[in-house]
Scaffold this motif. Sequence first.
Motif, short mmCIF file in Angstrom:
data_model
loop_
_atom_site.label_atom_id
_atom_site.label_comp_id
_atom_site.label_asym_id
_atom_site.label_seq_id
_atom_site.Cartn_x
_atom_site.Cartn_y
_atom_site.Cartn_z
N MET A 57 0.82 -1.19 0.00
CA MET A 57 0.00 0.00 0.00
C MET A 57 0.88 1.26 0.00
O MET A 57 0.64 2.16 -0.78
CB MET A 57 -0.90 -0.02 1.22
CG MET A 57 -1.88 1.12 1.25
SD MET A 57 -3.07 0.80 2.55
CE MET A 57 -3.76 2.39 2.69
N LEU A 58 1.86 1.30 0.86
CA LEU A 58 2.76 2.46 0.91
C LEU A 58 3.97 2.30 0.01
O LEU A 58 4.79 3.21 -0.08
CB LEU A 58 3.23 2.68 2.34
CG LEU A 58 2.20 3.14 3.36
CD1 LEU A 58 2.82 3.18 4.74
CD2 LEU A 58 1.65 4.50 2.99
N ASN A 59 4.08 1.17 -0.66
CA ASN A 59 5.30 0.89 -1.44
C ASN A 59 5.49 1.86 -2.59
O ASN A 59 6.61 2.06 -3.03
CB ASN A 59 5.30 -0.54 -1.94
CG ASN A 59 5.58 -1.52 -0.84
OD1 ASN A 59 6.11 -1.15 0.20
ND2 ASN A 59 5.20 -2.76 -1.03
N TRP A 60 4.43 2.46 -3.09
CA TRP A 60 4.60 3.42 -4.18
C TRP A 60 5.35 4.66 -3.71
O TRP A 60 5.92 5.38 -4.52
CB TRP A 60 3.25 3.80 -4.80
CG TRP A 60 2.35 4.57 -3.89
CD1 TRP A 60 1.46 4.05 -3.00
CD2 TRP A 60 2.27 5.99 -3.77
NE1 TRP A 60 0.84 5.07 -2.34
CE2 TRP A 60 1.31 6.27 -2.79
CE3 TRP A 60 2.92 7.05 -4.39
CZ2 TRP A 60 0.99 7.57 -2.42
CZ3 TRP A 60 2.59 8.33 -4.02
CH2 TRP A 60 1.63 8.58 -3.05
N LEU A 61 5.40 4.90 -2.40
CA LEU A 61 6.17 6.03 -1.88
C LEU A 61 7.67 5.81 -1.99
O LEU A 61 8.45 6.76 -1.84
CB LEU A 61 5.79 6.31 -0.43
CG LEU A 61 4.40 6.89 -0.18
CD1 LEU A 61 4.12 6.97 1.31
CD2 LEU A 61 4.27 8.25 -0.82
N LEU A 62 8.09 4.57 -2.26
CA LEU A 62 9.52 4.30 -2.42
C LEU A 62 10.10 5.02 -3.64
O LEU A 62 11.32 5.15 -3.76
CB LEU A 62 9.76 2.79 -2.54
CG LEU A 62 9.60 2.02 -1.24
CD1 LEU A 62 9.69 0.52 -1.51
CD2 LEU A 62 10.67 2.43 -0.24
N VAL A 63 9.26 5.52 -4.52
CA VAL A 63 9.74 6.28 -5.66
C VAL A 63 10.43 7.56 -5.20
O VAL A 63 11.27 8.11 -5.92
CB VAL A 63 8.58 6.59 -6.64
CG1 VAL A 63 7.68 7.68 -6.12
CG2 VAL A 63 9.12 6.97 -8.00
N PHE A 64 10.15 8.01 -3.99
CA PHE A 64 10.77 9.23 -3.49
C PHE A 64 12.22 9.03 -3.04
O PHE A 64 12.91 10.00 -2.80
CB PHE A 64 9.94 9.82 -2.34
CG PHE A 64 8.69 10.50 -2.83
CD1 PHE A 64 8.77 11.76 -3.40
CD2 PHE A 64 7.46 9.88 -2.72
CE1 PHE A 64 7.63 12.39 -3.85
CE2 PHE A 64 6.33 10.50 -3.18
CZ PHE A 64 6.40 11.76 -3.76
N VAL A 65 12.68 7.80 -2.94
CA VAL A 65 14.10 7.57 -2.59
C VAL A 65 15.02 8.11 -3.68
O VAL A 65 15.88 8.94 -3.40
CB VAL A 65 14.35 6.08 -2.28
CG1 VAL A 65 15.83 5.81 -2.09
CG2 VAL A 65 13.56 5.64 -1.06
#
Length: 57
Positions: free
Chosen positions: A1-9
């Motif tokens: 669910m929150l894994n799409w936020l990993l694009v911010f790395v």
Amino acid sequence: MLNWLLVFVPVTFALEHFAPDRYLLLFASAALAILPPACCARGSSPKSCPSRSATAT
């Protein structure tokens, strides 16, 4: 669910390299990038952290 936020790395690394004077944007990007690992590290359920569900038996 929150894994799409990993694009911010990688976005955070790029901002640090190309726009180091944009402190607020850099901070916001880093804050969003830390959410998925923090969710997994706090002991959340395997449902919200897919990487933990593969190891939990």
